[in-house]
Design a protein around this motif. Structure first.
Motif, PDB file in Angstrom:
ATOM      1  N   LYS A 170      -0.755  -3.169   4.010  1.00 38.37           N
ATOM      2  CA  LYS A 170      -2.021  -2.096   3.774  1.00 38.37           C
ATOM      3  C   LYS A 170      -3.250  -2.346   3.417  1.00 38.37           C
ATOM      4  CE  LYS A 170       1.447   0.963   1.579  1.00 38.37           C
ATOM      5  NZ  LYS A 170       1.918   1.707   0.367  1.00 38.37           N
ATOM      6  N   ILE A 171      -3.715  -3.578   2.820  1.00 45.79           N
ATOM      7  CA  ILE A 171      -4.756  -3.996   2.405  1.00 45.79           C
ATOM      8  C   ILE A 171      -5.660  -4.453   3.885  1.00 45.79           C
ATOM      9  CG2 ILE A 171      -6.144  -6.090   1.659  1.00 45.79           C
ATOM     10  CD1 ILE A 171      -4.085  -5.833  -1.008  1.00 45.79           C
ATOM     11  N   LEU A 172      -4.701  -5.182   4.860  1.00 40.97           N
ATOM     12  CA  LEU A 172      -5.111  -5.641   6.169  1.00 40.97           C
ATOM     13  C   LEU A 172      -5.576  -4.329   6.816  1.00 40.97           C
ATOM     14  CD1 LEU A 172      -2.710  -8.566   7.097  1.00 40.97           C
ATOM     15  CD2 LEU A 172      -5.427  -8.761   6.257  1.00 40.97           C
ATOM     16  N   ALA A 173      -4.912  -3.514   6.770  1.00 46.78           N
ATOM     17  CA  ALA A 173      -5.027  -2.176   7.472  1.00 46.78           C
ATOM     18  C   ALA A 173      -6.315  -1.422   7.108  1.00 46.78           C
ATOM     19  CB  ALA A 173      -3.937  -1.156   7.354  1.00 46.78           C
ATOM     20  N   GLU A 174      -6.541  -1.472   5.846  1.00 44.85           N
ATOM     21  CA  GLU A 174      -7.799  -0.726   5.019  1.00 44.85           C
ATOM     22  C   GLU A 174      -8.977  -1.612   5.636  1.00 44.85           C
ATOM     23  OE1 GLU A 174      -7.410  -0.501   1.012  1.00 44.85           O
ATOM     24  OE2 GLU A 174      -5.559   0.659   1.084  1.00 44.85           O
ATOM     25  N   ILE A 175      -9.005  -3.128   5.608  1.00 43.04           N
ATOM     26  CA  ILE A 175      -9.980  -4.132   6.203  1.00 43.04           C
ATOM     27  C   ILE A 175     -10.181  -3.862   7.514  1.00 43.04           C
ATOM     28  CG2 ILE A 175     -10.607  -6.394   6.648  1.00 43.04           C
ATOM     29  CD1 ILE A 175      -8.844  -7.168   4.008  1.00 43.04           C
TER      30      ILE A 175
END
Length: 164
Positions: free
Chosen positions: A76-81
């Motif tokens: 999820k964090i990578l997708a947000e980034i």
């Protein structure tokens, strides 16, 4: 023939006369009790091992769930980034598209090639062409070549076609 009958009878007498090992009931009972105790110990050891294996399996399953949860959060964090990067690139692209081709060309020539390639790759083709035409020919050729080397080029082309 008489001799063979005599030998056969002699063997039978020897077999019958030889005492067979006879165990007393006490000896047999003690043997069975010893074997029963050994079996009980082995069964208890197996039960303990089985319980330890079940606890280990429980611990492993809990860790797997924990790692899956961590992996999900990281994704999820990578997708947000990625989303944030995409938004920032789109903002820069729009900014360069609004500039005069001569001004955009000068500024893109001063950028590092990786960033310049990203900006040009996301621009509308006509705008990118105008800017490239204002650049030094070698620089424009190098950037154009790098644009074609971008992994996932088909994806970028599909995005560019959607914008038209």
């Amino acid at each position: 023939m008489k001799k063979s009958v005599f030998v056969l009878i002699s063997l039978l007498i020897i077999i019958i006369a030889t005492p067979s090992p006879v165990y007393s009931q006490d000896d047999l009972l003690q043997y069975l009790q010893t074997k029963g105790a050994e079996l009980d110990q082995k069964e208890q050891l197996l039960q303990e091992r089985e319980k330890a294996l079940q606890e280990l399996e429980k611990d492993i399953m809990a860790r797997i769930k924990e790692y899956e949860s961590i992996l999900e959060r990281v994704e999820k964090i990578l997708a947000e980034i990625d989303k944030t990067k995409e938004e920032k690139i789109q903002h820069v692209v729009k900014t360069y598209e609004k500039m005069q081709p001569e001004d955009a060309a000068v500024r893109l020539e001063d950028l590092d090639e990786k960033t310049a390639v990203k900006v040009l790759a996301f621009m509308k083709p006509r705008k990118a062409a105008n800017i490239l035409s204002m650049m030094a020919p070698r620089k424009a050729a190098r950037l154009t070549k790098k644009i074609t080397e971008i992994p996932g080029l088909e994806k970028l082309i599909a995005k560019m076609k959607k914008r038209r």
